[in-house]
Design an enzyme around this catalytic site. Structure first.
Site, PDB file in Angstrom:
ATOM      1  N   GLU A  11      12.409  -1.590 -21.287  1.00 33.32           N
ATOM      2  CA  GLU A  11      11.893  -1.369 -22.636  1.00 33.32           C
ATOM      3  C   GLU A  11      12.827  -1.948 -23.690  1.00 33.32           C
ATOM      4  OE1 GLU A  11       9.055  -0.629 -23.426  1.00 33.32           O
ATOM      5  OE2 GLU A  11       8.245   0.211 -21.585  1.00 33.32           O
ATOM      6  N   TYR A  63       9.372   3.950 -30.710  1.00 31.77           N
ATOM      7  CA  TYR A  63       8.582   3.321 -29.651  1.00 31.77           C
ATOM      8  C   TYR A  63       9.197   3.565 -28.276  1.00 31.77           C
ATOM      9  CZ  TYR A  63       7.265   0.159 -26.110  1.00 31.77           C
ATOM     10  OH  TYR A  63       6.908  -0.312 -24.886  1.00 31.77           O
ATOM     11  N   ASP A  87       3.350   0.083 -30.096  1.00 30.11           N
ATOM     12  CA  ASP A  87       4.075  -1.176 -30.311  1.00 30.11           C
ATOM     13  C   ASP A  87       3.113  -2.145 -31.001  1.00 30.11           C
ATOM     14  OD1 ASP A  87       2.326  -1.820 -28.248  1.00 30.11           O
ATOM     15  OD2 ASP A  87       3.657  -3.393 -27.546  1.00 30.11           O
TER      16      ASP A  87
END
Length: 356
Positions: A45, A128, A146
């Site tokens: 991520e 996020y 996102d």
DNA sequence: AAGTCGTGGGG
DNA sequence: TCCCCAAGACT
């Protein structure tokens, strides 16, 4: 039979599609395997922030081979971590990555927090990433938003308020369609959809599993969503860089921790504020490369004029730095700008040597 | 709370 | 060629 609301139908349609068409990515648990490793989910991520899947792939492989668990990463020297990240961009991510790994080891016994709130408190983990890790690695219901999700949601509900003003409405809509179960799969399904079908330009509505649920599909121009505010013009800057060579070695510096290319090894350079006649780091017989190195950053473009010289065996430029073997410059971990600058210098040297 | 922060690929 | 954009965070 229960009558499904529109929100529920979106999630079930999307998950059914995902069960068949999910992309197989290195950080995803293979179908039927155990839950994804939080370390790998977090690492992916962070790497994927503002970065394409294709660009992340080789870096993810390199990092997970070299540092298989968060404790391994936490124990890595800063310079090794920064050099390994070189070329991926947004180098604050690398600094925060290391700080985060060390915080997990020091403050959490080597295990990632399993709640959105706990994750959000870690360095480099924003709204996020906290939601994504909570949902994907820990099965929590979290609203993962996102740029893909923003685009898909703006189209599903034909939200025509320009970004970024539309963010609260988009987030509220994303919350409404996020299911209680399989929130992690749902998030990844939304991102897969945005990356492969509901793309920014010319979306493939004909094969979209949500087209019957999509308000934008019913309009003349689905690609018109989301509406975006006009962006500012990018200024141009000029700078100078110096290739100082001594007995097969080149002088490298380390950039300040904060700011552009922070913490990275680099060739010495001016501050790019367009000082017309910068002072070189050492007195020498300089040769200037005719064509400046062009490089485009997020908020400005740069023309870097390169100068190169050989210096005597005892000469040392002022300031901190290190002599690095030219033949192994690839291992120095230079940001792309300086890789290009080095290439330009070598090419210029070769051309001059060929002429005699 | 707008500005700062990389890089490479695609249209 | 140029412009757009990408699994955003931090200040």
């Amino acid at each position: 039979m229960r009558v499904e609301g529109r929100e529920t139908k979106i999630a079930s349609d999307l998950l059914a599609h995902y069960d068949v068409h999910a992309r197989q990515l290195p950080w995803r648990a293979p179908p039927g395997a155990n839950a994804a490793d939080p370390y790998r989910v977090w690492l992916s991520e962070v790497m994927l922030q503002q970065t394409t899947v294709a660009a992340v792939g080789p870096y993810f492989d390199k990092f997970t081979r070299r540092w298989p668990a968060v404790a391994d990463l936490a124990a890595a020297p800063d310079v090794d971590l920064m050099a390994a990240w070189a070329g991926l961009g947004y180098y604050a991510r690398a600094r925060n990555l290391l700080a985060c790994a060390r915080a997990v080891v020091r403050d959490h016994g080597g295990r990632f927090p399993d709640t959105e709130e706990g994750l959000r408190a870690l360095p480099g983990v924003g709204a996020y990433t906290a939601a994504a890790v909570a949902a994907i690695a820990f099965g929590r219901r979290a609203v993962v938003v996102d740029a893909n999700v923003e685009r898909v949601v703006a189209r599903l509900f034909a939200i025509d308020t320009p970004l970024p003003a539309a963010r609260p409405a988009i987030r509220a809509a994303a919350d409404r369609i996020t299911p209680d179960a399989r929130a992690g799969d749902f998030a990844q399904a939304m991102m897969d959809l945005g990356a492969t079908i509901c793309t920014p330009r010319s979306p493939a509505c004909a094969i979209c599993p949500l087209r019957q649920d999509c308000a934008a599909f019913a309009t003349a121009d689905p690609a018109a969503f989301p509406v975006k505010a006009a962006k500012k013009a990018k200024p141009h800057r000029l700078g100078h860089g110096w290739w100082i060579e001594r007995d097969g070695h080149v002088w490298l510096v380390r950039r300040p921790d904060k700011g552009l290319l922070g913490g990275m090894r680099a060739l010495p350079s001016s501050d790019w504020s367009a000082a017309p006649d910068p002072t070189p780091p050492v007195a020498a017989d300089w040769t200037r490369v005719a064509q400046p190195v062009g490089h485009v950053f997020t908020h400005f473009s740069l023309a870097l004029s390169m100068h190169h010289a050989h210096v005597e065996a005892h000469a040392t430029p002022h300031g901190e730095g290190e002599w690095w073997p030219v033949d192994s410059l690839g291992e120095a971990g230079l940001p792309t700008l300086f890789v290009r600058a080095a290439e330009a210098v070598r090419k210029d040297q070769d051309a001059r040597n060929a002429k005699g």
